[in-house]
Design a protein around this motif. Structure first.
Motif, PDB file in Angstrom:
ATOM      1  N   TRP A 190     -11.757   8.519  -3.256  1.00  0.00           N
ATOM      2  CA  TRP A 190     -11.803   7.683  -4.549  1.00  0.00           C
ATOM      3  C   TRP A 190     -12.449   6.449  -4.141  1.00  0.00           C
ATOM      4  O   TRP A 190     -12.955   5.732  -4.921  1.00  0.00           O
ATOM      5  CB  TRP A 190     -10.460   7.438  -4.856  1.00  0.00           C
ATOM      6  CG  TRP A 190     -10.025   8.739  -5.995  1.00  0.00           C
ATOM      7  CD1 TRP A 190      -9.440   9.720  -5.603  1.00  0.00           C
ATOM      8  CD2 TRP A 190     -10.442   8.764  -7.326  1.00  0.00           C
ATOM      9  NE1 TRP A 190      -9.165  10.597  -6.526  1.00  0.00           N
ATOM     10  CE2 TRP A 190      -9.823   9.882  -7.783  1.00  0.00           C
ATOM     11  CE3 TRP A 190     -11.064   7.840  -8.208  1.00  0.00           C
ATOM     12  CZ2 TRP A 190      -9.870  10.431  -8.922  1.00  0.00           C
ATOM     13  CZ3 TRP A 190     -10.937   8.307  -9.402  1.00  0.00           C
ATOM     14  CH2 TRP A 190     -10.330   9.674  -9.998  1.00  0.00           C
ATOM     15  N   SER A 191     -12.277   5.830  -3.042  1.00  0.00           N
ATOM     16  CA  SER A 191     -13.141   4.425  -2.355  1.00  0.00           C
ATOM     17  C   SER A 191     -14.530   4.546  -2.714  1.00  0.00           C
ATOM     18  O   SER A 191     -14.964   3.701  -3.368  1.00  0.00           O
ATOM     19  CB  SER A 191     -12.580   4.173  -1.275  1.00  0.00           C
ATOM     20  OG  SER A 191     -11.023   4.102  -1.017  1.00  0.00           O
ATOM     21  N   THR A 249      -4.001  -1.374  -3.790  1.00  0.00           N
ATOM     22  CA  THR A 249      -5.245  -0.789  -3.871  1.00  0.00           C
ATOM     23  C   THR A 249      -6.333  -1.849  -3.215  1.00  0.00           C
ATOM     24  O   THR A 249      -7.191  -2.031  -3.927  1.00  0.00           O
ATOM     25  CB  THR A 249      -5.711  -0.110  -5.183  1.00  0.00           C
ATOM     26  OG1 THR A 249      -5.635  -1.249  -6.194  1.00  0.00           O
ATOM     27  CG2 THR A 249      -5.072   1.279  -5.441  1.00  0.00           C
ATOM     28  N   SER A 298     -15.611   4.453  -6.058  1.00  0.00           N
ATOM     29  CA  SER A 298     -15.537   2.960  -6.939  1.00  0.00           C
ATOM     30  C   SER A 298     -16.916   2.590  -7.195  1.00  0.00           C
ATOM     31  O   SER A 298     -17.216   1.654  -8.184  1.00  0.00           O
ATOM     32  CB  SER A 298     -14.562   2.115  -5.915  1.00  0.00           C
ATOM     33  OG  SER A 298     -15.392   1.596  -4.965  1.00  0.00           O
ATOM     34  N   ASP A 349      -8.635  -1.950  -1.006  1.00  0.00           N
ATOM     35  CA  ASP A 349     -10.091  -1.411  -0.648  1.00  0.00           C
ATOM     36  C   ASP A 349     -10.964  -1.447  -1.849  1.00  0.00           C
ATOM     37  O   ASP A 349     -12.335  -1.372  -1.522  1.00  0.00           O
ATOM     38  CB  ASP A 349      -9.874   0.038   0.027  1.00  0.00           C
ATOM     39  CG  ASP A 349      -9.736  -0.002   1.340  1.00  0.00           C
ATOM     40  OD1 ASP A 349      -9.445  -1.160   1.927  1.00  0.00           O
ATOM     41  OD2 ASP A 349      -9.078   0.942   1.888  1.00  0.00           O
ATOM     42  N   ILE A 350     -10.669  -1.548  -3.087  1.00  0.00           N
ATOM     43  CA  ILE A 350     -11.555  -1.565  -4.070  1.00  0.00           C
ATOM     44  C   ILE A 350     -11.791  -3.040  -4.428  1.00  0.00           C
ATOM     45  O   ILE A 350     -12.285  -3.376  -5.585  1.00  0.00           O
ATOM     46  CB  ILE A 350     -11.000  -0.580  -5.473  1.00  0.00           C
ATOM     47  CG1 ILE A 350      -9.563  -0.965  -5.713  1.00  0.00           C
ATOM     48  CG2 ILE A 350     -11.091   0.703  -4.740  1.00  0.00           C
ATOM     49  CD1 ILE A 350      -9.268  -0.232  -7.044  1.00  0.00           C
ATOM     50  N   SER A 382       0.941  -1.326  -0.054  1.00  0.00           N
ATOM     51  CA  SER A 382      -0.110  -0.038   0.079  1.00  0.00           C
ATOM     52  C   SER A 382       0.845   1.211  -0.155  1.00  0.00           C
ATOM     53  O   SER A 382       0.698   2.280   0.942  1.00  0.00           O
ATOM     54  CB  SER A 382      -0.970   0.028   1.142  1.00  0.00           C
ATOM     55  OG  SER A 382      -1.671  -0.983   1.098  1.00  0.00           O
ATOM     56  N   LEU A 393      -8.287   3.474 -10.045  1.00  0.00           N
ATOM     57  CA  LEU A 393      -9.654   3.010 -10.794  1.00  0.00           C
ATOM     58  C   LEU A 393      -9.785   3.720 -12.171  1.00  0.00           C
ATOM     59  O   LEU A 393     -10.269   3.090 -13.032  1.00  0.00           O
ATOM     60  CB  LEU A 393     -10.982   3.889  -9.712  1.00  0.00           C
ATOM     61  CG  LEU A 393     -11.038   2.917  -8.440  1.00  0.00           C
ATOM     62  CD1 LEU A 393     -11.949   3.994  -7.594  1.00  0.00           C
ATOM     63  CD2 LEU A 393     -12.084   1.817  -8.855  1.00  0.00           C
ATOM     64  N   ASP A 402      -6.675   4.719  -4.587  1.00  0.00           N
ATOM     65  CA  ASP A 402      -7.665   4.195  -5.334  1.00  0.00           C
ATOM     66  C   ASP A 402      -8.047   5.027  -6.370  1.00  0.00           C
ATOM     67  O   ASP A 402      -8.991   4.699  -7.097  1.00  0.00           O
ATOM     68  CB  ASP A 402      -8.840   4.199  -4.229  1.00  0.00           C
ATOM     69  CG  ASP A 402      -8.595   3.036  -3.366  1.00  0.00           C
ATOM     70  OD1 ASP A 402      -7.842   2.203  -3.412  1.00  0.00           O
ATOM     71  OD2 ASP A 402      -9.420   2.871  -2.447  1.00  0.00           O
TER      72      ASP A 402
END
Length: 408
Positions: free
Chosen positions: A216-217, A289, A220, A291-292, A172, A251, A248
């Motif tokens: 940004w999360s 990334t 998504s 979390d996506i 990360s 994306l 993120d």
């Protein structure tokens, strides 16, 4: 609360304002507590950020941050340097199962006085704030970047600053770079060379106002919605920067594979469905990334294509074991999916079972990642109020762009 999503169609054109980044907000709230000269704008309205605000303004000797994992990590470091103040830092039952030993050991190496109240290696913690004069510590680099950021956020307030050596492959990196960029933005001297991060002891001498970029999360889920919509569908989101600090923001590249084009227009980002997906199986390394991952897996499944996702080892210690939760819930919908400790493999499928009730496991991302399925078939989201952790207006925003949303 259960949310019933009828089979929906997104409006051809929509515009939304997305709340400020939780990741940026929580870092800046802690820095603001250390440096009151800082003012903040467009901060996150999420539960996690509210937990940070409440904890930082609390005069209590017991601070409960509930489900807020970021707050637990960052506040462990913060309270360790609050001289003369003793606090018990605790959280939800799930939080008390999430490991924190690596961070506690690093803080102890710097001279911190921290004890485990119940189970070794896990919250609650008894933290006795003191002046820390040690300035060198080594941390495993393949752990949650929040441990690293927690140390970096307090580093400039340590008597001799901090020299942090990262041991092994770094996970990360964008989140570490975000923390360092925010430190630079308020005038703190930092360097990141190879495996060594150095933060100088500093003061903030002039008042500064920092505006938080939108999350940004959270964007998504709208990337997923556009990907599952008809060609020509367009959603405009604000406020976003092309040179974002958030990892993120990848994306915009990743979702090209799902037929979504991203254009930046002043402080907004315009998402457009421009083509159909042609690949049967897509592969992504989400080491930077994670979390996506849930959003991408659900997008692929809903489009009937397969995906191979790697770099997911940190998902085991989130609000839930996200990999196992994804597997269970996607299988309910008819997916052929397998997971390991750090990867996910989804085979192409041709049908989605309707009216399935998705369990959310106290995890906001589970609720939001599965919602776009409603563009293909009706779906039920259990314990849907969990979205308040990062995106309190999510269900209202879905309704505003054409989703059939009802509450039970």
């Amino acid at each position: 609360m259960r949310i019933l999503l009828g089979k929906s169609k997104a409006n051809p054109k929509s515009e939304l304002q997305i709340t400020g980044s939780k990741s940026e907000t929580n870092r800046l709230l802690l820095l603001q507590a250390l440096y009151p000269e800082i003012s903040l704008a467009n901060t996150s309205e999420s539960d996690d950020s509210e937990a940070m605000r409440s904890a930082l303004s609390s005069n209590s000797d017991v601070v409960d941050i509930h489900h807020a994992g970021t707050a637990m990590r960052f506040l462990t470091a913060y309270f360790a340097i609050q001289q003369g103040h003793t606090v018990i830092l605790t959280g939800s039952s799930r939080m008390q199962e999430r490991p924190i030993k690596i961070l506690v050991d690093a803080l102890r190496d710097l001279g911190a006085d921290i004890e485990y109240v119940r189970n070794e290696g896990f919250p609650p913690l008894k933290i006795i704030g003191k002046k820390l004069s040690q300035n060198k510590v080594t941390l495993k680099a393949d752990v949650s970047s929040q441990y690293i950021s927690a140390l970096l956020l307090i580093a400039s307030k340590l008597e001799n600053g901090l020299e942090l050596t990262l041991d092994g492959k770094i996970t990360s990196v964008p989140y570490i770079n975000m923390t360092l960029a925010l430190l630079k933005e308020i005038g703190i001297e930092v360097s990141f060379d190879g495996d060594l991060i150095v933060v100088a002891p500093s003061a903030v001498e002039e008042p500064k106002t920092l505006t938080v970029e939108s999350d940004w999360s959270s964007a998504s889920y709208f990337y997923s919605i556009v990907a599952l919509s008809e060609i020509g569908t367009q959603i405009t989101l604000s406020s976003y920067k092309e040179n974002s600090l958030q990892g993120d923001s990848a994306l915009s590249e990743i979702y090209k594979s799902f037929g979504v084009e991203t254009k930046f227009d002043k402080n907004s980002v315009v998402l457009s469905k421009t083509s159909s997906v042609v690949d049967e199986i897509l592969s992504f390394d989400l080491n930077h990334t994670p979390d996506i991952a849930q959003t991408i897996a659900v997008t692929a499944f809903a489009l009937g294509i397969g995906c191979e996702l790697t770099g997911l080892h940190t998902l085991k210690i989130k609000e839930t074991d996200r990999l196992e939760a994804l597997k269970i819930e996607l299988m309910k919908l008819g997916a052929d999916i397998s997971v390991t400790d750090d990867s996910l493999s989804l085979k192409p499928s041709s049908a989605i079972k309707p009216n399935v009730a998705i369990d959310t496991y106290n995890d906001h991302r589970m609720a939001m990642a599965f919602a776009p399925i409603a563009l293909k078939t009706s779906i039920v989201i259990n314990e849907a109020e969990v979205v308040s952790k990062s995106f309190p207006t999510f269900w209202d925003d879905l309704r505003s762009i054409g989703f059939l949303v009802s509450q039970e």
